[in-house]
Design a protein around this motif. Structure first.
Motif, mmCIF file in Angstrom:
data_model
loop_
_atom_site.group_PDB
_atom_site.id
_atom_site.type_symbol
_atom_site.label_atom_id
_atom_site.label_comp_id
_atom_site.label_asym_id
_atom_site.label_seq_id
_atom_site.Cartn_x
_atom_site.Cartn_y
_atom_site.Cartn_z
ATOM 1 N N PRO A 24 0.834 -1.207 0.000
ATOM 2 C CA PRO A 24 0.000 0.000 0.000
ATOM 3 C C PRO A 24 0.868 1.255 0.000
ATOM 4 N N SER A 25 0.428 2.247 -0.725
ATOM 5 C CA SER A 25 1.127 3.529 -0.713
ATOM 6 C C SER A 25 0.824 4.261 0.580
ATOM 7 N N GLU A 26 1.556 5.344 0.823
ATOM 8 C CA GLU A 26 1.283 6.147 2.016
ATOM 9 C C GLU A 26 -0.148 6.667 1.980
ATOM 10 N N ALA A 27 -0.616 7.030 0.801
ATOM 11 C CA ALA A 27 -1.976 7.566 0.678
ATOM 12 C C ALA A 27 -3.020 6.500 0.978
ATOM 13 N N ASP A 28 -2.715 5.255 0.592
ATOM 14 C CA ASP A 28 -3.669 4.163 0.822
ATOM 15 C C ASP A 28 -3.658 3.683 2.274
ATOM 16 N N TRP A 29 -2.524 3.901 2.943
ATOM 17 C CA TRP A 29 -2.390 3.361 4.308
ATOM 18 C C TRP A 29 -2.957 4.378 5.297
ATOM 19 N N THR A 30 -4.249 4.572 5.224
ATOM 20 C CA THR A 30 -4.929 5.551 6.071
ATOM 21 C C THR A 30 -6.211 4.927 6.607
ATOM 22 N N GLY A 31 -6.775 5.583 7.607
ATOM 23 C CA GLY A 31 -7.979 5.074 8.230
ATOM 24 C C GLY A 31 -7.653 4.153 9.382
ATOM 25 N N THR A 32 -8.550 4.070 10.342
ATOM 26 C CA THR A 32 -8.368 3.259 11.544
ATOM 27 C C THR A 32 -7.068 3.619 12.263
ATOM 28 N N GLY A 33 -6.661 4.860 12.154
ATOM 29 C CA GLY A 33 -5.466 5.317 12.849
ATOM 30 C C GLY A 33 -4.163 4.986 12.172
ATOM 31 N N ARG A 34 -4.217 4.318 11.016
ATOM 32 C CA ARG A 34 -2.970 3.863 10.396
ATOM 33 C C ARG A 34 -2.055 5.018 9.995
ATOM 34 N N GLU A 35 -2.641 6.145 9.609
ATOM 35 C CA GLU A 35 -1.809 7.275 9.193
ATOM 36 C C GLU A 35 -0.929 7.775 10.336
ATOM 37 N N LEU A 36 -1.336 7.535 11.579
ATOM 38 C CA LEU A 36 -0.542 7.970 12.732
ATOM 39 C C LEU A 36 0.727 7.136 12.903
ATOM 40 N N PHE A 37 0.773 5.991 12.238
ATOM 41 C CA PHE A 37 1.890 5.060 12.402
ATOM 42 C C PHE A 37 2.812 5.035 11.184
ATOM 43 N N ALA A 38 2.670 6.026 10.304
ATOM 44 C CA ALA A 38 3.474 6.028 9.081
ATOM 45 C C ALA A 38 4.964 6.077 9.386
ATOM 46 N N ALA A 39 5.353 6.832 10.412
ATOM 47 C CA ALA A 39 6.778 6.929 10.747
ATOM 48 C C ALA A 39 7.323 5.581 11.205
ATOM 49 N N LEU A 40 6.506 4.804 11.931
ATOM 50 C CA LEU A 40 6.951 3.486 12.381
ATOM 51 C C LEU A 40 7.076 2.532 11.207
ATOM 52 N N ARG A 41 6.167 2.642 10.265
ATOM 53 C CA ARG A 41 6.230 1.795 9.081
ATOM 54 C C ARG A 41 7.513 2.050 8.302
ATOM 55 N N ARG A 42 7.930 3.303 8.235
ATOM 56 C CA ARG A 42 9.170 3.634 7.514
ATOM 57 C C ARG A 42 10.414 3.197 8.275
ATOM 58 N N ALA A 43 10.328 3.153 9.619
ATOM 59 C CA ALA A 43 11.515 2.880 10.439
ATOM 60 C C ALA A 43 11.692 1.411 10.786
ATOM 61 N N VAL A 44 10.664 0.592 10.609
ATOM 62 C CA VAL A 44 10.701 -0.773 11.126
ATOM 63 C C VAL A 44 11.781 -1.607 10.442
ATOM 64 N N GLY A 45 12.399 -2.484 11.219
ATOM 65 C CA GLY A 45 13.410 -3.392 10.699
ATOM 66 C C GLY A 45 12.808 -4.704 10.245
ATOM 67 N N PRO A 46 13.613 -5.609 9.721
ATOM 68 C CA PRO A 46 13.108 -6.872 9.182
ATOM 69 C C PRO A 46 12.668 -7.837 10.278
ATOM 70 N N ALA A 47 11.861 -8.796 9.864
ATOM 71 C CA ALA A 47 11.344 -9.787 10.809
ATOM 72 C C ALA A 47 12.470 -10.515 11.529
ATOM 73 N N GLU A 48 13.543 -10.789 10.815
ATOM 74 C CA GLU A 48 14.613 -11.607 11.384
ATOM 75 C C GLU A 48 15.321 -10.924 12.541
ATOM 76 N N THR A 49 15.239 -9.598 12.625
ATOM 77 C CA THR A 49 15.841 -8.891 13.759
ATOM 78 C C THR A 49 14.773 -8.378 14.721
ATOM 79 N N GLY A 50 13.564 -8.964 14.649
ATOM 80 C CA GLY A 50 12.539 -8.651 15.623
ATOM 81 C C GLY A 50 11.464 -7.712 15.136
ATOM 82 N N ALA A 51 11.540 -7.247 13.901
ATOM 83 C CA ALA A 51 10.547 -6.310 13.344
ATOM 84 C C ALA A 51 10.337 -5.138 14.282
ATOM 85 N N SER A 52 11.425 -4.540 14.697
ATOM 86 C CA SER A 52 11.381 -3.467 15.690
ATOM 87 C C SER A 52 11.672 -2.121 15.051
#
Length: 628
Positions: free
Chosen positions: A578-606
Motif C-alpha cells: 500500500p502507498s502512504e496515501a492508501d495506508w490511512t484510516g483506523t489510525g494507520r496514518e498515525l503510524f506512518a513513521a513506524l512503518r518507515r523505520a521498522v526493521g526486518p522480521a529476522e531482527t525482531g521487526a522493531s
C-alpha cells in the motif's frame, strides 16, 4: 564464553556460549548504561523539591509522608488495563491490592502509567490489525514514559496478551537497574472444546454453517474475563516469562477472580519491595541475561508455543543487549523435545496443561534433562529450582509446595523421556525465496513436503474470494505477500486457517508462504511465515507469479520457487505494498513513521533498530552489583 556445565545439554551450552560471544560488546554496553543509572537510596532522593512535590501532590497523607521521607522504596505500577480485552479486564482491581500490600511491606506504590492494549482477536482481518505489531513498540515507549519520572525503585508490569508483555518488558529493560516483576491476570475457564470450535469454523468457511452458528461457537469459546484458553501468543507469553524468572513461581495460569490470584498479586507487590534494595537487590538487567533468554526459548519450543516469539524474543533480547538469531531457535529446536499437546497442537487447552502439572512440571523435567540453565537469577531468588514449586493457600496464607514428580495427564503433558516428538517443531527454511519460519508441531509428517503451483494474492480478502469461487480446489501453494512489517505492519493472517484446512481435508497438497504472521494459530497447514527479506523490501517473494512451482521441504529446511535463476532475477515485482496515501484510516496514518523505520522480521521487526556492535555506544567496565 560460558563454561559448559556437565549437567547441561551440550547443544544448550554451545548455543548459549555463542550468543554470549556474539553479544559481548552490545551486552557490555547495555550493562554499562544500566550501572550508570543505578544509585544508592530511593531514586527520588535526587529530585529537587519542586519535582518531588509534583510527584506526591495527589497522594494520601500517609503515602505523602512516606515519599517525602526519602526512605521507603517507590514502586511503579504500569498497567495494560482496559475492559475491552477479557484478559486485561481483571487488572482493574490490581492497583488497589498492590498499593495496600506494598505499604504493608514498607514501600509505596503509585500508578505510574497505562499502556495501550489491543486485541488481535477483535482486529483479525480488519485494518486495525495492521497496527498490532507496531503496538508492541508503542507499549515499550509508553512504559519508558511511565518510568521516566525518577520516582521509582522497582516496577510491577501488569499485562498478558500478544504484544503487551513483550512491549512492557522491552520498555522496562531501558530501566534495567530497576527490579521488575510481570503480573498476569490468568486464563478464563474452559469453554467450548477446541475441536468443536474448529469444526464450526470450517463448516462456515464452506458455507455449511450460518453466521449465527459461528457466533454461538465463538461466544462459547471466549466467554468470560481472563485470557483466551488456546495456546496462542498470550499464553505463550505467560509461560515464557515465567520460565525466564520474571513471574512469581506458578503465577501464569491461576484463574482471575480467585483468592489465589489476589494472593499472588499482593505477594508480587511485597516481593518487588524486598528486591528493590539491600542484599536481595535484583535488577531486571541481571534477570534477563543470555541464560534466561535461552531458558525462555527452550520453554517455548518444548510446548509448541507461538511463532510470534521468533519476533518478540529477538526484540526482547536486543533490548538487553543480546543478539539472538533464528539459527539459535532452529538449533535448540532440534534437541528440545515437544512435551505438551495444547491447541492448536492438540485438543487440550491451557487449563488442562496447568492441571496436568503445568509450568512447574515442565521446568522440573527440562532441568533433569539438562535442557534449562538452573544457575540464573529470578525474581523469586537465585536458581530456577524455585519454579518447580506451585503456589497454594494454606489457611489463607500463600505458600509454595513441590508438584508431583509425574505428569497428571500424559495426553497433555509428558516428561522429557517420553515426548510427543523428539524436537520442538519450530524450523527455519531457506532457499531462493529467502529465510522464513515454519512451525510443524501440529503438521502431520506426510504434509511437510509440498510441491505445487503458486497462487499469489496481495490480501486475505483476495484469497477468500478465490476460495469461495472454487478456484483453489487443487494442490496449491498459497502465496500472500506484502504483509511484512514495512508493507503494512505485518498483520496476523490466521483467518486463512479454516479455508486452508478445508483444502487439506479434501486431500490436496497445500501450503502457505507469506511475509506476514500466523501467530499461535499456526496449525495443521504447513505455513511458511515471516519470509525475509519481505516483498516490500525487494525480497524475491515479490517476483513469484501464478503457476510457478514452489517446493517446500519442512524437514530438510528448504523453500524454493522452481524458476530459472536468471529468469527470476530479470522479473520485475508483480505488485507493491500500500502507498502512504492508501495506508490511512483506523489510525494507520498515525503510524506512518513506524512503518518507515521498522526493521526486518529476522531482527525482531522493531522500530528501535537491530542490536549490532556499537549500537549502544562506547563500552566501559560494567557491573550492576551493589545495594540500593
Amino acid at each position: 564464553m560460558l563454561v559448559r556445565s556437565n549437567t547441561v545439554h551440550p547443544v544448550l551450552a554451545d548455543v548459549t556460549a555463542r550468543i554470549t560471544e556474539r553479544s559481548a560488546r552490545t551486552r557490555a554496553a547495555y550493562l554499562s548504561r544500566v550501572a550508570a543509572a543505578a544509585g544508592e537510596g530511593p531514586a527520588r532522593s535526587g529530585l529537587g523539591c519542586g519535582n518531588l512535590a509534583h510527584g506526591f501532590a495527589a497522594c494520601s497523607p500517609s503515602d505523602k509522608r512516606a515519599i517525602r521521607g526519602l526512605r521507603k522504596p517507590g514502586i511503579a505500577i504500569v498497567s495494560a488495563y482496559n475492559d475491552l480485552l477479557s484478559a486485561h479486564q481483571p487488572l482493574d482491581e490490581f492497583p488497589a491490592w498492590i498499593k495496600d500490600a506494598a505499604r504493608e511491606a514498607g514501600g509505596v506504590a503509585q500508578f505510574a502509567g497505562g499502556v495501550p492494549a489491543m486485541c488481535d482477536g477483535i482486529t483479525q482481518g480488519r485494518p486495525g490489525m495492521e497496527l498490532s505489531l507496531f503496538s508492541r513498540d508503542v507499549i515499550a515507549m509508553a512504559t519508558g514514559v511511565a518510568l521516566s519520572h525518577e520516582m521509582f525503585d522497582g516496577a510491577l508490569l501488569l499485562g498478558v496478551c500478544d504484544k503487551i508483555v513483550p512491549g512492557l518488558l522491552i520498555g522496562a529493560l531501558s530501566f534495567g537497574h530497576l527490579p521488575a516483576i510481570l503480573v498476569p491476570a490468568g486464563p478464563m475457564t474452559s469453554g467450548l472444546p477446541n475441536k468443536e470450535k474448529v469444526r464450526v469454523r470450517q463448516l462456515y468457511a464452506e458455507g455449511r454453517a450460518t453466521r449465527e452458528d459461528l457466533l454461538d461457537a465463538e461466544a462459547a469459546s471466549y466467554h468470560s474475563p481472563g485470557t483466551c484458553t488456546f495456546y496462542g501468543t498470550a499464553n505463550s507469553n505467560q509461560l515464557v516469562v515465567e520460565v525466564m524468572g520474571l513471574h512469581l513461581p506458578g503465577a501464569s495460569f491461576v484463574h482471575p477472580g480467585t483468592p489465589l490470584r489476589r494472593a499472588l498479586t499482593e505477594e508480587a507487590a511485597r516481593r518487588v519491595v524486598a528486591i528493590s534494595r539491600g542484599e536481595e537487590y535484583t535488577p531486571l538487567a541481571e534477570v534477563v541475561d543470555e541464560r534466561s533468554v535461552v531458558n525462555g526459548l527452550v520453554a517455548l519450543l518444548a510446548t509448541g508455543g507461538s511463532t510470534n516469539h521468533t519476533l518478540h524474543l529477538v526484540a526482547i533480547a536486543a533490548a538487553a543487549g543480546i543478539q539472538l538469531t533464528w539459527d539459535d531457535f532452529a538449533d535448540l529446536s532440534a534437541v528440545v523435545p515437544l512435551l505438551a499437546s495444547v491447541y492448536p497442537n492438540g485438543s487440550a487447552d491451557i487449563n488442562h496443561f496447568h492441571a496436568a502439572g503445568g509450568v512447574q512440571f515442565l521446568v522440573g523435567t527440562l532441568l533433569e534433562a539438562g535442557l534449562l540453565h538452573e544457575d540464573v537469577r529470578t525474581v523469586a531468588g537465585t536458581g530456577l529450582h524455585h519454579y518447580r514449586r506451585e503456589p497454594i493457600l494454606d489457611g489463607g496464607s500463600l505458600t509454595w509446595r513441590e508438584v508431583p514428580a509425574h505428569s497428571l495427564d500424559e495426553a497433555v503433558l509428558r516428561p522429557a523421556g517420553r515426548p510427543f516428538a523428539q524436537d520442538g517443531g519450530l524450523r527455519m527454511v531457506s532457499g531462493n525465496l529467502g529465510r522464513a519460519v515454519i512451525k510443524v508441531s501440529a503438521v502431520a509428517p506426510e504434509h511437510r513436503v509440498v510441491r505445487a503451483p503458486a497462487r499469489v494474492f496481495g490480501t486475505q480478502a483476495e484469497f477468500d474470494q478465490a476460495f469461495r469461487a472454487g478456484e483453489l480446489d487443487r494442490d496449491v501453494v498459497v502465496v500472500i505477500r506484502n504483509q511484512g512489517p514495512r508493507a503494512n505492519g505485518m498483520p496476523e493472517l490466521h483467518g486463512l486457517t479454516p479455508a486452508l484446512g478445508v483444502l487439506l481435508d479434501r486431500g490436496h497438497r497445500v501450503a502457505l508462504v507469506t511475509d506476514g504472521r500466523m501467530s499461535g494459530a499456526s496449525g495443521k497447514i504447513p505455513a511458511v511465515i515471516h519470509v525475509s527479506p519481505e516483498a516490500a523490501a525487494g525480497g524475491p517473494l515479490a517476483k513469484v507469479a501464478d503457476g510457478d512451482l514452489v517446493r517446500l521441504d519442512a524437514d530438510a529446511g528448504e523453500l524454493d520457487v522452481l524458476v530459472d535463476t536468471a529468469e527470476l532475477a530479470g522479473r520485475t515485482p508483480q505488485d507493491g505494498p500500500p502507498s502512504e496515501a492508501d495506508w490511512t484510516g483506523t489510525g494507520r496514518e498515525l503510524f506512518a513513521a513506524l512503518r518507515r523505520a521498522v526493521g526486518p522480521a529476522e531482527t525482531g521487526a522493531s522500530v528501535f533498530g537491530p542490536v549490532t556492535p556499537g549500537h549502544f555506544g562506547a563500552v566501559t567496565e560494567v557491573g550492576v552489583g551493589g545495594t540500593r
